[in-house]
Design an enzyme around this catalytic site. Structure first.
Site, PDB file in Angstrom:
ATOM      1  N   HIS A 138     -27.901  43.936  40.860  1.00 56.14           N
ATOM      2  CA  HIS A 138     -27.490  42.737  40.322  1.00 56.14           C
ATOM      3  C   HIS A 138     -25.942  42.796  39.741  1.00 56.14           C
ATOM      4  CE1 HIS A 138     -30.987  40.975  41.656  1.00 56.14           C
ATOM      5  NE2 HIS A 138     -31.824  41.567  40.772  1.00 56.14           N
ATOM      6  N   ASP A 174     -36.028  45.323  47.799  1.00 57.42           N
ATOM      7  CA  ASP A 174     -36.374  44.863  46.239  1.00 57.42           C
ATOM      8  C   ASP A 174     -36.999  43.450  46.555  1.00 57.42           C
ATOM      9  OD1 ASP A 174     -35.665  43.562  43.392  1.00 57.42           O
ATOM     10  OD2 ASP A 174     -35.548  45.421  43.183  1.00 57.42           O
ATOM     11  N   HIS A 176     -35.918  40.915  44.814  1.00 58.98           N
ATOM     12  CA  HIS A 176     -34.706  40.097  44.701  1.00 58.98           C
ATOM     13  C   HIS A 176     -33.511  40.477  45.449  1.00 58.98           C
ATOM     14  CE1 HIS A 176     -36.985  40.537  40.842  1.00 58.98           C
ATOM     15  NE2 HIS A 176     -36.918  39.257  40.698  1.00 58.98           N
ATOM     16  N   ASP A 263     -41.006  45.903  42.629  1.00 60.17           N
ATOM     17  CA  ASP A 263     -41.379  44.517  42.236  1.00 60.17           C
ATOM     18  C   ASP A 263     -41.908  43.633  43.506  1.00 60.17           C
ATOM     19  OD1 ASP A 263     -38.742  44.296  43.312  1.00 60.17           O
ATOM     20  OD2 ASP A 263     -37.996  43.607  41.403  1.00 60.17           O
TER      21      ASP A 263
END
Length: 396
Positions: A138, A174, A176, A263
Site C-alpha cells: 500500500h 491479498d 486488499h 487476509d
C-alpha cells in the site's frame, strides 16, 4: 534448470520483527516469528536446494527507485521522535503508528525483497525466492498507507527493471487491492499488475475497480478483479483461474512477483472473504506452476496482510515456502507440538492443530462451464475480463 532443481533463497533476518507498530496494532510481528519457527519445525530451512539468507537493508539509492527523498527524510524524522505525527506523509496516523525502528525495519524488509529479485533474475543459484515479511503493497511514493511504510514489492520490481527486465508480472491475491504497486507502474508498459481482492465498495483502500486498466502509455497493464464480500473458496479459485493465466500467457513475463496476503481467510478480522488455508495453498501451487510455465521459473513470492496471527498466517506462509522449496506439506499434517506450545506462549492461545481447514476446494472453470449473468461473482469476473483482456488481444 528444471522445476525439481530450481532452488530457493528464503530471506529472513530476525530483526524484521522490529517492524512493530506497538501493542494493539493489527500488524503484529509475532506472525512473522511464528511463521519462521514453523518453517524451521518442518525442516524446510535445511531442505535440499534451500538457502536461508539475510540481505542488508535497502539504501537510499534503492529506496528512491520508488519513494521520494522527502518521504525518506520524513520517515527518519518520525522514527527519531515517535510522539510526533505527520499526516501529510501518512505517518503517526490511525493506521500507521510511529515507532523508533520505522525506517530501519522498513528498509530491512525492502532489502530482503530487492535481494530476492536480484537472485531470481540472475538465476545463477536459484529461480525462486521468498520473503514472507514483505508484501507491503500500500505504501505510496510519498506516504505510508495501510500499515505499509516502504513498498517492497514495487522496489523489487523497480530493481528488476534497473537490471534490464523488459516484462515483469506482479500478481497480488491479498484481500486488499495492491494500490501502491499499481500506482508505481501505472504508466509503465514493462510491468503488468494483477490484483484480485475484495470489492472497493466494502474494503480499504477503496480502489481496484475493473475499470482501472493503466495509463495512456500502458493500457491494459493494470488488471483488477474486485470480488463480492463473502466470496469463498469456489468463487476465489474460479476468479483466479478465469483471469490470471490468460493475462500471463499474453504478457509473457520474464519474471513473476507475487503477493500472498493471508487476509483472504475466513478467520481474518479485517476483511470479508471466506477463503480457506486449503484454497490459499492451491493458489500458491498455481503461482509456482505459472512461474515455470511463463517465466522460466523466475519467481519472487512475498507475504502481505494477514491478521489471524497464529491461526492462519504461519500455516499459510509455511506452505508457501514449502511449495517454493519443492517440498509441499500434506495439508493433513499435524503442526509440531513444540510449535503449538510456542504459539500459546506468544499469543496466549494454542496454535492450530493441522495445516488445513479440512476442506477440499472445488470450483467451476469459467471456460469449461460458462458464466451465469445473474451471479454477482460471474458479473465481476466478466467485467474484469471485458475491461482488460481486449488490450492484450484476448476475447473477454
Amino acid at each position: 534448470m528444471s522445476e525439481n532443481c530450481s532452488g530457493l533463497h528464503l530471506y529472513w533476518d530476525e530483526a524484521v520483527t522490529s517492524y512493530d507498530f506497538g501493542a494493539g496494532h493489527p500488524m503484529d510481528p509475532t506472525r512473522l516469528a511464528l511463521t519462521m519457527r514453523l518453517v524451521e519445525a518442518f525442516g524446510l530451512t535445511t531442505a535440499p536446494g534451500v538457502t536461508v539468507r539475510a540481505a542488508p537493508a535497502a539504501g537510499d539509492s534503492t529506496l528512491r527507485l520508488v519513494h521520494t527523498a522527502g518521504y525518506l527524510e520524513a520517515v527518519r524524522r518520525i522514527a527519531a521522535d515517535p510522539e510526533r505525527c505527520d499526516p501529510a506523509h501518512g505517518l503517526g496516523t490511525a493506521d500507521n503508528w510511529a515507532f523508533k525502528a520505522q525506517h530501519t525495519a522498513s528498509a530491512l524488509i525492502a532489502g530482503q525483497s530487492v535481494a530476492g529479485a536480484e537472485a531470481v533474475w540472475r538465476g545463477e543459484e536459484v529461480r525462486h525466492a521468498v520473503n514472507f515479511a514483505g508484501g507491503l503493497h500500500h505504501a505510496m511514493p510519498d506516504r505510508a498507507a495501510g500499515f505499509c511504510v516502504y513498498n517492497d514489492p514495487a522496489l523489487a520490481i523497480a530493481r528488476l527493471l534497473e537490471l534490464g527486465a523488459e516484462r515483469v508480472a506482479y500478481v497480488d491475491v491479498d484481500v486488499h487491492h495492491g494500490d501502491g504497486v499499481q500506482a508505481a507502474f501505472w504508466n509503465d508498459p514493462r510491468v503488468l499488475t494483477v490484483s484480485i481482492h475484495e470489492s472497493p465498495a466494502t474494503l480499504f483502500p477503496e480502489t481496484g475497480w475493473a475499470t482501472e486498466t493503466g495509463g495512456p502509455d500502458a493500457p491494459g497493464t493494470a488488471a483488477n478483479l474486485p470480488l463480492p464480500a463473502g466470496t469463498g473458496d469456489a468463487g476465489w479459485l474460479r476468479a483466479f483461474h478465469a483471469f490470471v493465466p490468460e493475462l500471463l500467457s499474453a504478457f509473457r513475463p520474464q519474471v513473476i512477483v507475487s503477493q500472498h496476503g493471508a487476509d483472504t481467510h475466513l478467520a481474518d478480522p479485517l476483511a470479508h472473504l471466506t477463503v480457506s488455508l486449503d484454497a490459499q495453498r492451491l493458489v500458491a501451487e498455481a503461482m509456482h506452476e505459472l512461474a515455470h510455465h511463463y517465466a522460466d521459473g523466475r519467481w519472487l513470492a512475498l507475504g502481505g496482510g494477514g491478521y489471524a496471527v497464529a491461526d492462519v498466517v504461519p500455516a499459510s506462509w509455511t506452505q508457501l515456502v514449502a511449495i517454493a522449496a519443492g517440498q509441499p506439506i500434506d495439508p493433513g499434517t499435524e503442526l509440531p507440538a513444540g510449535w503449538r506450545t510456542e504459539a500459546e506462549r506468544l499469543t496466549g492461545r494454542p496454535g492450530p492443530a493441522r495445516m488445513t481447514d479440512g476442506v477440499e476446494p472445488h470450483w467451476r472453470d469459467f471456460h469449461d462451464h460458462g458464466y451465469d449473468p445473474g451471479d454477482r461473482l460471474d458479473q465481476a469476473i466478466l467485467a474484469a475480463r471485458r475491461a482488460v483482456l481486449p488490450h492484450h488481444g484476448l476475447l473477454p
